[in-house]
Every structure is written in C-alpha cells, then in structure tokens.
Write a protein that holds these residues in place. Structure first.
Motif, PDB file in Angstrom:
ATOM      1  N   TYR A 290     -12.645   8.512  86.863  1.00 42.51           N
ATOM      2  CA  TYR A 290     -12.493   7.150  86.265  1.00 42.51           C
ATOM      3  C   TYR A 290     -12.319   6.493  88.135  1.00 42.51           C
ATOM      4  O   TYR A 290     -11.761   7.083  88.764  1.00 42.51           O
ATOM      5  N   TYR A 295      -6.732   5.518  84.133  1.00 41.25           N
ATOM      6  CA  TYR A 295      -6.712   6.633  83.686  1.00 41.25           C
ATOM      7  C   TYR A 295      -6.375   6.205  81.477  1.00 41.25           C
ATOM      8  O   TYR A 295      -6.432   4.911  81.277  1.00 41.25           O
ATOM      9  N   LYS A 296      -7.039   7.553  80.873  1.00 43.79           N
ATOM     10  CA  LYS A 296      -7.009   7.053  79.332  1.00 43.79           C
ATOM     11  C   LYS A 296      -5.387   7.571  79.236  1.00 43.79           C
ATOM     12  O   LYS A 296      -4.800   7.111  78.045  1.00 43.79           O
ATOM     13  N   ARG A 298      -1.015   9.947  79.675  1.00 38.86           N
ATOM     14  CA  ARG A 298      -0.827  10.246  80.664  1.00 38.86           C
ATOM     15  C   ARG A 298      -0.104  11.867  80.602  1.00 38.86           C
ATOM     16  O   ARG A 298      -0.069  11.917  79.452  1.00 38.86           O
ATOM     17  N   LYS A 320      -7.459  16.410  84.287  1.00 37.41           N
ATOM     18  CA  LYS A 320      -8.460  14.601  85.446  1.00 37.41           C
ATOM     19  C   LYS A 320     -10.029  14.637  84.842  1.00 37.41           C
ATOM     20  O   LYS A 320     -10.429  13.485  84.728  1.00 37.41           O
ATOM     21  N   GLY A 323      -9.775  12.591  81.396  1.00 35.62           N
ATOM     22  CA  GLY A 323      -9.499  11.143  81.942  1.00 35.62           C
ATOM     23  C   GLY A 323      -7.519  10.797  82.169  1.00 35.62           C
ATOM     24  O   GLY A 323      -7.184   9.543  82.412  1.00 35.62           O
ATOM     25  N   GLY A 324      -7.138  11.849  82.319  1.00 34.75           N
ATOM     26  CA  GLY A 324      -5.470  11.953  82.717  1.00 34.75           C
ATOM     27  C   GLY A 324      -5.047  11.698  83.859  1.00 34.75           C
ATOM     28  O   GLY A 324      -5.757  12.191  84.867  1.00 34.75           O
ATOM     29  N   LYS A 325      -4.211  10.788  84.057  1.00 40.92           N
ATOM     30  CA  LYS A 325      -3.150  10.951  85.175  1.00 40.92           C
ATOM     31  C   LYS A 325      -2.285  12.410  85.028  1.00 40.92           C
ATOM     32  O   LYS A 325      -1.041  12.662  84.337  1.00 40.92           O
ATOM     33  N   ASP A 351      -0.259  10.051  91.202  1.00 42.24           N
ATOM     34  CA  ASP A 351      -0.894  10.613  90.335  1.00 42.24           C
ATOM     35  C   ASP A 351      -1.611  11.732  91.512  1.00 42.24           C
ATOM     36  O   ASP A 351      -2.146  11.271  92.101  1.00 42.24           O
TER      37      ASP A 351
END
Length: 361
Positions: A290, A295-296, A298, A320, A323-325, A351
């Motif tokens: 991303y 992000y998608k 948390r 990651k 799509g994660g923070k 992040d």
C-alpha cells in the motif's frame, strides 16, 4: 447513542515482553471495563494507575480475563483482584479437569493428588483462584462459544483444552508426550541463538515448521464486532489455536470475519503464525505494498524495546504483505480506538517500516 471502545496495550515495565490489556466499551449505552492479562506482578500497579486516570475507575471492574498461565500475562492480575471489586474472573484451571485427565497420566492414580500437582505446575492461575475465592469473585470458564461482555470466545473448546493440558511439556508424565522441541520453556525464558537474517523480496515469507508450545495454544482467543470494527485478541495463541478459532468462526458466522483490529500473538513470535494462518485471518498477500499511510487493518505487537527477540521480522513482513499497519508497545502504550475522544499527549502510533530482511529458517 454512538457505540465506542478503546483497547489499551500497556507497557509491562520489563526488559522482557508481556501482555497487559485494558478495555473500555460503550455499547447500546452500557459502559464496561475489562482487563485481559496483567503482565508481570509488578505491572499490576501500572494498570491500576492507567484505568483510574483514563477510565475513571475507582473501585469496580466488570471482568478480568486470563488468557493462560504464563507469568508475563497472569502476574499483575493479583493486584487487580486484590484492589478492586471484580464482577467476574474468566480463566481456565487445569486441576478442575483432573478426574478426566487422570487416566492419561503414568504415575498419578489419585485425583486429589493430581489436582495438587496441577495447582503447583500452574501456580499463577492457582494464586488468582485463591484471591478470587477469598473475595467471593465468581470464576467462569472461557470455553469456545462463551460470551464475555461484547467478546465471544473462539478458542479453546473444552476437549481441545484438556488435550493440550495432557500434552503439555509442563506435564511430561502423561502417556501422550508431544512437547515441541526448540520452543520457549514454560518455566522461563532461555537464551536463544540469534537468528541469521537474509534478504527477501516483497511477498516472501519463511516461517519455521514447528508450532508454538501447548501452553501457548491454551490461550483464550476472543472476538468482538462493534459497528463493523472486528477485533481479535489472541494472547500467546499458536497456529493450532488460530486454525481452531477460524473453524469455529466459520461454524457460527458462515465465514472468517474480516479483522480490522488484530493483536499479533506472542509478541510477534514466528512460531505462532505462518502464511496459511495469516491468509485465513487477514487475507492473502497483496501484489504490491500500500502507499505510505494507507492500510487495510490495524495490528499491535506487545514487545519491550529491550527484547531483542521480539518481534520477528518475518512476522512484521507478513502483516504488511496483507495490508496491515504494524504498531508496537516498544516506545509507549498503544490503543485501538473507535469513537473515543483522543487523549492529551497520545499521538498517532507509528507504523513499523517494512523489513527488507527476514530470519533464515
């Protein structure tokens, strides 16, 4: 009236990582305070200070949940039980199932003696039980399907828990010995060899073959959905537990919920998750990262700054990839917030950067 929540992941005040989570929810006008794990024994006072300052708690807590026996999770809860009126204590006590376990032990033939043996082995849980009994705090079993306030228990089932106790490396005198070699001892940490790092391209994930210990797989996994925010709290759960939780979620929801707020298990250990498990819970890997700031979902990792062993780079990479923070408690407490007023002095969590290396298997 708007629903809201704040889930605080506190620093445990040790060079070793641990979990201490405080939760305040306001759902349908009902405000509740929960504590999930309490770090080490000396962490208890820090939790008290936090909930009194930020939640306005002075004497009562709705629920305390103990994910499992480890001292970096259960220790600080002694202070909480002693200081406050607690409506419910949720924890699993192995000795309560001694009559079912007795046939799986080689040298134990007396149920009462086995109960005492298990109380000694799971001393952190036993200490909490004694305080609860003295203060008249109801103790409830957090088995799969139980509702703990706004959270539902996804793992363990009763049968799975009893099997894990029998197989645990805490109880090596059972007939079914399946302790996993090379994982952290439940009696304390031992010094591990420093992992060799190797360069890796986007999307590459190299996890070891072995799961975490049976002790960690006893961890209670909790799920809540509040206004479409889907929260998963995992304790030190491993692959066995996370797969079992996913299967149960499918049986009751028809699918695995799309998680928006994810507690990375066991301080970011690479033995607790793998590509298959993360695909199930967080979705498949993205073709490309991303853009910065996007992000998608948390995620948070409870890890002390001085703990060189956590989190593992492959775990950060894998989150990651989906799509994660990725935030940690290394530099301060971290919170999942929804519809709650921002606290003075609490800035946005950083992040973690994407690691260009990962541990060699």
């Amino acid at each position: 009236m708007s629903n809201s929540f704040i889930i605080d992941f506190l620093q445990v005040g040790s060079s070793k990582s641990g979990d201490a989570i405080t939760i305040k929810t306001v759902v349908d006008g009902v405000s509740e305070v929960h504590i999930v794990d309490g770090g080490y024994q000396f962490t208890g006072e820090k939790i008290c200070e936090h909930i009194e300052e930020h939640y306005g708690v002075t004497h009562r807590i709705n629920r305390v949940i103990v994910t499992h026996n480890d001292g970096d999770h259960a220790g600080g809860l002694r202070t909480i039980l002693e200081k406050y009126k607690v409506d419910e204590l949720w924890m699993l006590r192995p000795w309560e199932y001694a009559d079912e376990l007795i046939e799986r032990f080689k040298r134990w033939t007396n149920v009462d003696n086995l109960k005492k043996h298990l109380q000694e082995l799971y001393s952190n849980l036993y200490a909490l039980e004694q305080i609860a009994l003295e203060k008249g705090i109801p103790i409830k079993e957090p088995f799969q399907g139980k509702q703990i306030g706004n959270f539902r228990v996804l793992w363990p089932s009763r049968e799975s828990y009893i099997n894990l106790v029998a197989d645990s490396d805490k109880t090596p005198d059972t007939y079914s010995e399946s302790a996993i070699a090379g994982t952290e001892s439940v009696f304390g940490s031992f010094k591990k060899a420093v992992s060799r790092l190797i360069a890796a391209l986007w999307g590459e994930e190299s996890f070891p073959a072995s799961d975490t210990s049976e002790e960690n797989n006893m961890s209670i996994i909790q799920y809540a959905s509040i206004d479409g925010r889907n929260i998963l709290l995992t304790g030190d759960a491993g692959r066995l537990a996370l797969k079992g939780a996913a299967q149960y979620a499918i049986s009751i929801y028809g699918k695995v919920p799309q998680i928006t707020d994810f507690q990375v298990p066991h301080h970011g250990s690479r033995h607790n998750v793998d590509t298959e498990v993360l695909d199930v819970w967080l979705g498949r890997k993205l073709d490309r990262p991303y853009a910065a700031g996007e992000y998608k979902f948390r995620s948070v990792i409870s890890a002390s700054k001085e703990d060189e062993d956590h989190p593992k780079k492959v775990v950060v990479r894998a989150i990651k990839h989906r799509g994660g923070k990725v935030s940690t408690t290394e530099d301060g407490p971290y919170a999942f917030t929804y519809n709650m007023e921002e606290r003075k002095g609490w800035g946005p969590a950083s992040d973690l950067p994407y690691p260009e290396e990962q541990e060699a298997v």
